[in-house]
Design an enzyme around this catalytic site. Structure first.
Site, PDB file in Angstrom:
ATOM      1  N   ARG A   1     -14.449   1.666  -7.451  1.00 39.64           N
ATOM      2  CA  ARG A   1     -14.537   1.884  -6.002  1.00 39.64           C
ATOM      3  C   ARG A   1     -13.905   3.203  -5.566  1.00 39.64           C
ATOM      4  O   ARG A   1     -14.491   3.943  -4.768  1.00 39.64           O
ATOM      5  CB  ARG A   1     -13.877   0.730  -5.237  1.00 39.64           C
ATOM      6  CG  ARG A   1     -14.611  -0.592  -5.380  1.00 39.64           C
ATOM      7  CD  ARG A   1     -13.811  -1.732  -4.813  1.00 39.64           C
ATOM      8  NE  ARG A   1     -12.598  -1.923  -5.623  1.00 39.64           N
ATOM      9  CZ  ARG A   1     -11.651  -2.795  -5.345  1.00 39.64           C
ATOM     10  NH1 ARG A   1     -11.737  -3.553  -4.263  1.00 39.64           N
ATOM     11  NH2 ARG A   1     -10.602  -2.916  -6.127  1.00 39.64           N
TER      12      ARG A   1
ATOM     13  N   GLN B   1     -11.139   2.839 -11.108  1.00 38.77           N
ATOM     14  CA  GLN B   1     -12.188   2.946 -12.120  1.00 38.77           C
ATOM     15  C   GLN B   1     -13.571   2.928 -11.496  1.00 38.77           C
ATOM     16  O   GLN B   1     -14.491   3.522 -12.040  1.00 38.77           O
ATOM     17  CB  GLN B   1     -12.073   1.797 -13.124  1.00 38.77           C
ATOM     18  CG  GLN B   1     -10.854   1.900 -13.986  1.00 38.77           C
ATOM     19  CD  GLN B   1     -10.724   0.729 -14.954  1.00 38.77           C
ATOM     20  OE1 GLN B   1     -11.421  -0.278 -14.841  1.00 38.77           O
ATOM     21  NE2 GLN B   1      -9.822   0.855 -15.905  1.00 38.77           N
TER      22      GLN B   1
ATOM     23  N   CYS C   1      -8.404   2.797  -5.495  1.00 39.52           N
ATOM     24  CA  CYS C   1      -8.619   1.369  -5.338  1.00 39.52           C
ATOM     25  C   CYS C   1      -7.569   0.699  -6.215  1.00 39.52           C
ATOM     26  O   CYS C   1      -6.521   1.286  -6.453  1.00 39.52           O
ATOM     27  CB  CYS C   1     -10.048   0.971  -5.704  1.00 39.52           C
ATOM     28  SG  CYS C   1     -10.542   1.388  -7.390  1.00 39.52           S
TER      29      CYS C   1
ATOM     30  N   HIS D   1       0.843  -1.196   0.000  1.00 40.99           N
ATOM     31  CA  HIS D   1       0.000   0.000   0.000  1.00 40.99           C
ATOM     32  C   HIS D   1       0.876   1.243   0.000  1.00 40.99           C
ATOM     33  O   HIS D   1       2.055   1.196   0.335  1.00 40.99           O
ATOM     34  CB  HIS D   1      -0.961   0.008   1.194  1.00 40.99           C
ATOM     35  CG  HIS D   1      -0.274   0.005   2.523  1.00 40.99           C
ATOM     36  ND1 HIS D   1       0.139  -1.147   3.147  1.00 40.99           N
ATOM     37  CD2 HIS D   1       0.098   1.021   3.330  1.00 40.99           C
ATOM     38  CE1 HIS D   1       0.724  -0.844   4.297  1.00 40.99           C
ATOM     39  NE2 HIS D   1       0.711   0.472   4.426  1.00 40.99           N
TER      40      HIS D   1
END
Length: 151
Positions: free
Chosen positions: A93, A91, A87, A54
């Site tokens: 979420r 595109q 996300c 992340h």
């Protein structure tokens, strides 16, 4: 009602976000690497696809829990200048979460205060981010290259 739509949400490139992160970390070197500064917050709305890395300083709020986390998010980020949602691909979420956040912020605090904060969607999401910055430990935490190799 807000005039902003998913199509009109501003996008931010991975290069622009990395520059913001690097400048933010150098100017606030005393703060913890996982805390949000008043300048920038990154909200990761991936669900089970959060594994494998992340963006440093990002806050993980799975899209499935956004409904009940939104009031807390609005309070926490009220004074933050820039908020970036993403996300995996940014595109669906990520843009949907950003739009809900913007609309709720305007509803809760008024349109004028809502417009003081810049809300972005990360172009290409984490998939494009990791292509360039996955191995950069200044910018990405917990990166597992094998998971992202075929993306």
């Amino acid at each position: 009602m807000s005039s902003i739509t998913i199509a009109t949400l501003p996008r931010i490139s991975r290069d622009a976000l990395s520059a913001l992160l690097l400048s933010s970390s150098s100017s606030s070197s005393s703060s913890s690497p996982t805390t949000t500064t008043n300048n920038l917050a990154i909200i990761d709305v991936r669900d089970s696809d959060h594994i494998g890395g992340h963006i440093k300083t990002s806050t993980w709020i799975p899209s499935s829990s956004l409904d009940y986390k939104l009031p807390e998010l609005l309070r926490t980020l009220r004074e933050t200048e820039k908020v970036v949602f993403h996300c995996a691909l940014s595109q669906q979420r990520g843009p949907s979460a950003a739009l809900r956040y913007v609309r709720e912020r305007e509803r809760a605090f008024g349109k004028e205060e809502g417009e003081r904060q810049q809300v972005f969607v990360l172009e290409g999401g984490f998939v494009q981010w990791q292509e360039v910055y996955g191995k950069d430990e200044r910018l990405t935490v917990g990166f597992v290259e094998d998971i992202w190799r075929d993306f």
